[in-house]
Design a protein around this motif. Structure first.
Motif, PDB file in Angstrom:
ATOM      1  N   ASP A  28     -27.409   3.072  20.131  1.00 43.73           N
ATOM      2  CA  ASP A  28     -27.696   4.491  19.886  1.00 43.73           C
ATOM      3  C   ASP A  28     -27.072   5.355  20.988  1.00 43.73           C
ATOM      4  O   ASP A  28     -27.724   6.193  21.601  1.00 43.73           O
ATOM      5  N   ASN A  29     -25.777   5.107  21.212  1.00 44.07           N
ATOM      6  CA  ASN A  29     -25.036   5.798  22.260  1.00 44.07           C
ATOM      7  C   ASN A  29     -23.982   6.687  21.604  1.00 44.07           C
ATOM      8  O   ASN A  29     -22.979   6.187  21.090  1.00 44.07           O
ATOM      9  N   PRO A  30     -24.181   8.005  21.599  1.00 45.49           N
ATOM     10  CA  PRO A  30     -23.209   8.872  20.921  1.00 45.49           C
ATOM     11  C   PRO A  30     -21.837   8.882  21.591  1.00 45.49           C
ATOM     12  O   PRO A  30     -20.827   9.085  20.931  1.00 45.49           O
ATOM     13  N   GLY A  31     -21.782   8.637  22.891  1.00 43.51           N
ATOM     14  CA  GLY A  31     -20.495   8.599  23.581  1.00 43.51           C
ATOM     15  C   GLY A  31     -19.639   7.430  23.118  1.00 43.51           C
ATOM     16  O   GLY A  31     -18.434   7.568  22.901  1.00 43.51           O
ATOM     17  N   ALA A  32     -20.264   6.270  22.967  1.00 45.29           N
ATOM     18  CA  ALA A  32     -19.530   5.092  22.510  1.00 45.29           C
ATOM     19  C   ALA A  32     -19.106   5.254  21.048  1.00 45.29           C
ATOM     20  O   ALA A  32     -18.027   4.796  20.658  1.00 45.29           O
ATOM     21  N   LYS A  33     -19.949   5.892  20.242  1.00 42.35           N
ATOM     22  CA  LYS A  33     -19.576   6.133  18.845  1.00 42.35           C
ATOM     23  C   LYS A  33     -18.363   7.042  18.765  1.00 42.35           C
ATOM     24  O   LYS A  33     -17.437   6.794  17.987  1.00 42.35           O
ATOM     25  N   SER A  34     -18.349   8.081  19.567  1.00 35.56           N
ATOM     26  CA  SER A  34     -17.232   9.016  19.566  1.00 35.56           C
ATOM     27  C   SER A  34     -15.947   8.336  20.041  1.00 35.56           C
ATOM     28  O   SER A  34     -14.888   8.491  19.428  1.00 35.56           O
ATOM     29  N   GLN A  35     -16.048   7.590  21.110  1.00 33.33           N
ATOM     30  CA  GLN A  35     -14.879   6.898  21.636  1.00 33.33           C
ATOM     31  C   GLN A  35     -14.370   5.870  20.631  1.00 33.33           C
ATOM     32  O   GLN A  35     -13.164   5.727  20.438  1.00 33.33           O
ATOM     33  N   GLY A  36     -15.271   5.144  19.992  1.00 32.98           N
ATOM     34  CA  GLY A  36     -14.870   4.150  19.003  1.00 32.98           C
ATOM     35  C   GLY A  36     -14.155   4.773  17.820  1.00 32.98           C
ATOM     36  O   GLY A  36     -13.150   4.249  17.341  1.00 32.98           O
ATOM     37  N   MET A  37     -14.652   5.904  17.356  1.00 36.00           N
ATOM     38  CA  MET A  37     -14.005   6.570  16.226  1.00 36.00           C
ATOM     39  C   MET A  37     -12.621   7.082  16.621  1.00 36.00           C
ATOM     40  O   MET A  37     -11.674   6.976  15.844  1.00 36.00           O
ATOM     41  N   LYS A  38     -12.502   7.620  17.819  1.00 33.94           N
ATOM     42  CA  LYS A  38     -11.199   8.102  18.285  1.00 33.94           C
ATOM     43  C   LYS A  38     -10.199   6.949  18.401  1.00 33.94           C
ATOM     44  O   LYS A  38      -9.044   7.082  18.007  1.00 33.94           O
ATOM     45  N   GLN A  39     -10.644   5.810  18.921  1.00 31.30           N
ATOM     46  CA  GLN A  39      -9.756   4.666  19.050  1.00 31.30           C
ATOM     47  C   GLN A  39      -9.353   4.133  17.683  1.00 31.30           C
ATOM     48  O   GLN A  39      -8.198   3.750  17.478  1.00 31.30           O
ATOM     49  N   PHE A  40     -10.284   4.102  16.751  1.00 27.34           N
ATOM     50  CA  PHE A  40      -9.971   3.612  15.414  1.00 27.34           C
ATOM     51  C   PHE A  40      -8.937   4.501  14.730  1.00 27.34           C
ATOM     52  O   PHE A  40      -7.970   4.020  14.149  1.00 27.34           O
ATOM     53  N   VAL A  41      -9.123   5.807  14.819  1.00 21.69           N
ATOM     54  CA  VAL A  41      -8.183   6.745  14.188  1.00 21.69           C
ATOM     55  C   VAL A  41      -6.817   6.675  14.877  1.00 21.69           C
ATOM     56  O   VAL A  41      -5.775   6.725  14.206  1.00 21.69           O
ATOM     57  N   ALA A  42      -6.808   6.532  16.196  1.00 23.04           N
ATOM     58  CA  ALA A  42      -5.536   6.406  16.903  1.00 23.04           C
ATOM     59  C   ALA A  42      -4.813   5.123  16.497  1.00 23.04           C
ATOM     60  O   ALA A  42      -3.595   5.128  16.291  1.00 23.04           O
ATOM     61  N   GLY A  43      -5.557   4.040  16.350  1.00 24.63           N
ATOM     62  CA  GLY A  43      -4.948   2.786  15.903  1.00 24.63           C
ATOM     63  C   GLY A  43      -4.384   2.899  14.500  1.00 24.63           C
ATOM     64  O   GLY A  43      -3.291   2.400  14.221  1.00 24.63           O
ATOM     65  N   ALA A  44      -5.109   3.576  13.621  1.00 25.96           N
ATOM     66  CA  ALA A  44      -4.606   3.778  12.262  1.00 25.96           C
ATOM     67  C   ALA A  44      -3.344   4.625  12.268  1.00 25.96           C
ATOM     68  O   ALA A  44      -2.394   4.358  11.519  1.00 25.96           O
ATOM     69  N   GLY A  45      -3.299   5.630  13.127  1.00 26.30           N
ATOM     70  CA  GLY A  45      -2.103   6.458  13.233  1.00 26.30           C
ATOM     71  C   GLY A  45      -0.906   5.672  13.737  1.00 26.30           C
ATOM     72  O   GLY A  45       0.215   5.847  13.248  1.00 26.30           O
ATOM     73  N   ILE A  46      -1.135   4.786  14.684  1.00 20.99           N
ATOM     74  CA  ILE A  46      -0.044   3.966  15.203  1.00 20.99           C
ATOM     75  C   ILE A  46       0.464   3.007  14.125  1.00 20.99           C
ATOM     76  O   ILE A  46       1.668   2.783  13.996  1.00 20.99           O
ATOM     77  N   VAL A  47      -0.446   2.452  13.339  1.00 23.15           N
ATOM     78  CA  VAL A  47      -0.028   1.568  12.247  1.00 23.15           C
ATOM     79  C   VAL A  47       0.802   2.341  11.231  1.00 23.15           C
ATOM     80  O   VAL A  47       1.827   1.848  10.738  1.00 23.15           O
ATOM     81  N   ILE A  48       0.396   3.550  10.911  1.00 30.41           N
ATOM     82  CA  ILE A  48       1.159   4.372   9.957  1.00 30.41           C
ATOM     83  C   ILE A  48       2.550   4.677  10.511  1.00 30.41           C
ATOM     84  O   ILE A  48       3.551   4.609   9.787  1.00 30.41           O
ATOM     85  N   ILE A  49       2.626   4.988  11.801  1.00 29.11           N
ATOM     86  CA  ILE A  49       3.932   5.234  12.419  1.00 29.11           C
ATOM     87  C   ILE A  49       4.791   3.969  12.363  1.00 29.11           C
ATOM     88  O   ILE A  49       5.983   4.026  12.066  1.00 29.11           O
ATOM     89  N   GLY A  50       4.171   2.834  12.615  1.00 23.58           N
ATOM     90  CA  GLY A  50       4.921   1.582  12.589  1.00 23.58           C
ATOM     91  C   GLY A  50       5.436   1.222  11.215  1.00 23.58           C
ATOM     92  O   GLY A  50       6.496   0.615  11.087  1.00 23.58           O
ATOM     93  N   THR A  51       4.704   1.588  10.178  1.00 24.29           N
ATOM     94  CA  THR A  51       5.138   1.227   8.826  1.00 24.29           C
ATOM     95  C   THR A  51       6.080   2.253   8.216  1.00 24.29           C
ATOM     96  O   THR A  51       6.850   1.910   7.316  1.00 24.29           O
ATOM     97  N   THR A  52       6.047   3.499   8.675  1.00 25.88           N
ATOM     98  CA  THR A  52       6.885   4.520   8.037  1.00 25.88           C
ATOM     99  C   THR A  52       8.072   4.948   8.893  1.00 25.88           C
ATOM    100  O   THR A  52       9.189   5.048   8.388  1.00 25.88           O
TER     101      THR A  52
END
Length: 70
Positions: free
Chosen positions: A37-61
């Motif tokens: 129940d740590n909002p800081g870790a949730k926020s950081q995790g979501m940011k890392q997940f979205v950044a990883g998805a963006g990097i994958v999209i850049i790598g594929t396109t």
């Protein structure tokens, strides 16, 4: 020319793996945030997940477009 094409393929795989690793790390942080129940870790995790998805999209396109430059 085939060396450059194979190099672009290797670069694409490396970029996708980095993005996937960052995304998995983000999901782990997100789940830890929900578990503790740590909002800081949730926020950081979501940011890392979205950044990883963006990097994958850049790598594929965008990375395969490098082979068409020369």
């Amino acid at each position: 020319m085939s060396f450059f094409t194979s190099g672009v393929g290797v670069l694409q795989k490396i970029v996708i793996l980095i993005g996937a690793g960052l995304g998995v790390w983000g999901v782990i942080n997100l789940l830890e945030g929900y578990g503790n129940d740590n909002p800081g870790a949730k926020s950081q995790g979501m940011k890392q997940f979205v950044a990883g998805a963006g990097i994958v999209i850049i790598g594929t396109t965008l990375v395969p477009l490098l082979s068409g430059l020369f």
